[in-house]
Scaffold this motif. Structure first.
Motif, mmCIF file in Angstrom:
data_model
loop_
_atom_site.group_PDB
_atom_site.id
_atom_site.type_symbol
_atom_site.label_atom_id
_atom_site.label_comp_id
_atom_site.label_asym_id
_atom_site.label_seq_id
_atom_site.Cartn_x
_atom_site.Cartn_y
_atom_site.Cartn_z
ATOM 1 N N PHE A 176 -3.881 -29.686 29.964
ATOM 2 C CA PHE A 176 -4.950 -30.159 29.083
ATOM 3 C C PHE A 176 -4.588 -31.501 28.455
ATOM 4 N N ALA A 177 -3.320 -31.652 28.088
ATOM 5 C CA ALA A 177 -2.871 -32.924 27.516
ATOM 6 C C ALA A 177 -2.995 -34.035 28.547
ATOM 7 N N GLY A 178 -2.602 -33.743 29.785
ATOM 8 C CA GLY A 178 -2.708 -34.737 30.845
ATOM 9 C C GLY A 178 -4.147 -35.144 31.096
ATOM 10 N N LEU A 179 -5.039 -34.167 31.080
ATOM 11 C CA LEU A 179 -6.457 -34.456 31.301
ATOM 12 C C LEU A 179 -7.015 -35.322 30.172
ATOM 13 N N ALA A 180 -6.671 -34.967 28.934
ATOM 14 C CA ALA A 180 -7.184 -35.709 27.778
ATOM 15 C C ALA A 180 -6.626 -37.129 27.730
ATOM 16 N N VAL A 181 -5.314 -37.262 27.886
ATOM 17 C CA VAL A 181 -4.690 -38.586 27.844
ATOM 18 C C VAL A 181 -5.152 -39.424 29.038
ATOM 19 N N THR A 219 -13.906 -54.223 33.008
ATOM 20 C CA THR A 219 -15.277 -54.735 32.860
ATOM 21 C C THR A 219 -15.306 -56.109 32.198
ATOM 22 N N ARG A 220 -14.239 -56.456 31.479
ATOM 23 C CA ARG A 220 -14.191 -57.752 30.791
ATOM 24 C C ARG A 220 -13.279 -58.752 31.489
ATOM 25 N N LEU A 221 -12.730 -58.353 32.621
ATOM 26 C CA LEU A 221 -11.743 -59.182 33.310
ATOM 27 C C LEU A 221 -12.417 -60.289 34.105
ATOM 28 N N PHE A 271 -7.918 -43.997 31.222
ATOM 29 C CA PHE A 271 -8.969 -44.422 32.151
ATOM 30 C C PHE A 271 -10.013 -45.262 31.421
ATOM 31 N N ALA A 272 -10.414 -44.820 30.232
ATOM 32 C CA ALA A 272 -11.426 -45.548 29.465
ATOM 33 C C ALA A 272 -10.920 -46.932 29.056
ATOM 34 N N ILE A 273 -9.652 -47.011 28.655
ATOM 35 C CA ILE A 273 -9.076 -48.307 28.270
ATOM 36 C C ILE A 273 -9.006 -49.236 29.483
ATOM 37 N N PRO A 277 -2.784 -39.131 33.530
ATOM 38 C CA PRO A 277 -2.469 -40.363 32.786
ATOM 39 C C PRO A 277 -1.743 -41.388 33.649
ATOM 40 N N ALA A 278 -0.805 -40.918 34.462
ATOM 41 C CA ALA A 278 -0.082 -41.828 35.356
ATOM 42 C C ALA A 278 -1.030 -42.433 36.384
ATOM 43 N N LEU A 279 -1.958 -41.630 36.897
ATOM 44 C CA LEU A 279 -2.926 -42.133 37.868
ATOM 45 C C LEU A 279 -3.810 -43.210 37.247
ATOM 46 N N ALA A 280 -4.312 -42.938 36.045
ATOM 47 C CA ALA A 280 -5.169 -43.915 35.370
ATOM 48 C C ALA A 280 -4.408 -45.205 35.080
#
Length: 237
Positions: A214-219, A232-234, A224-226, A156-159
């Protein structure tokens, strides 16, 4: 398409100081333990005679979250700064490649460099442990977990750091967020489990490090998606 962008990104960082940072992180962690055991070897070996490897790994685990979080902030900033400094975002995005490929390639690049750093850390842990004569029954499973679990939990921190670094030309805010997150991780033990910068500590109410992973991977996937959607809209200048 993403792999072509990734290959190009590797060429861009070929002679950058970022590779020095990849080696500096694990070397710094190991060097601190060299100093720790060099000054207190007899005391530590006597105190933890029943489980010298466990105590050794525990000392290293304390240092990893802040090291990884600070490393993530700097790596993401340096990767994004290549395009910012050369004013090449517009030219890059004008090529017949998708913004998804560009953003994904930069995330993958950061993750791969962290992976290399974690591999070096694992090798250093084994080497130093044997050098300190902690015993030949090396807990390889625990060492692998110690080397890679915090990295995955820090996704999550990386993303977040990559999102901020890519979308902001001035890297002051992304670096401030990253440094503040690293500092907060030192005091995150008492924070709730959902606190993003607590995840690399691998501590949770269930007492199972895998939950944090698992929480870190999911979050991380969500952030990342956000970030990808925003990128993509920037409007790029």
């Amino acid at each position: 398409m993403m792999f072509r962008v990734l290959a190009a990104d590797f060429l861009k960082i070929r002679r950058k100081a970022i590779w020095f940072l990849i080696f500096l992180g694990p070397i710094g962690v190991i060097a601190l333990q060299v100093a720790n055991y060099g000054l207190r070897y007899d005391y530590l070996m006597e105190k933890y005679a029943a489980n010298p490897w466990g105590a050794f790994l525990g000392n290293i685990q304390f240092l990893l979250p802040v090291t990884i979080l600070l490393g993530i902030a700097i790596i993401a900033s340096m990767v994004a700064s290549i395009e910012h400094q050369m004013n090449s975002w517009k030219q890059l995005l004008a090529l017949p490649i998708t913004r998804t490929a560009v953003f994904s390639a930069k995330f993958t690049l950061c993750a791969l460099m962290l992976f290399v750093s974690c591999v070096l850390l694992g090798i250093g842990i084994v080497g130093l442990g044997l050098g300190l004569k902690l015993g030949t029954d090396v807990p390889l499973g625990n060492i692998v977990k110690l080397s890679f679990y915090p990295m995955i939990a820090a996704f999550p921190a990386l993303a977040l750091q990559l999102w901020l670094s890519v979308t902001m030309r001035n890297q002051a805010l992304p670096l401030t967020v990253g440094i503040l997150g690293g500092v907060l991780s030192l005091y995150a033990v008492k924070m709730p489990d959902w606190f993003l910068w607590k995840l690399p500590l691998l501590m949770n109410e269930a007492g199972k490090p895998e939950y944090s992973v698992f929480a870190g991977l999911a979050v991380g996937i969500v952030i990342f998606a956000i970030g990808l959607l925003h990128f993509t809209r920037l409007d790029v200048n």
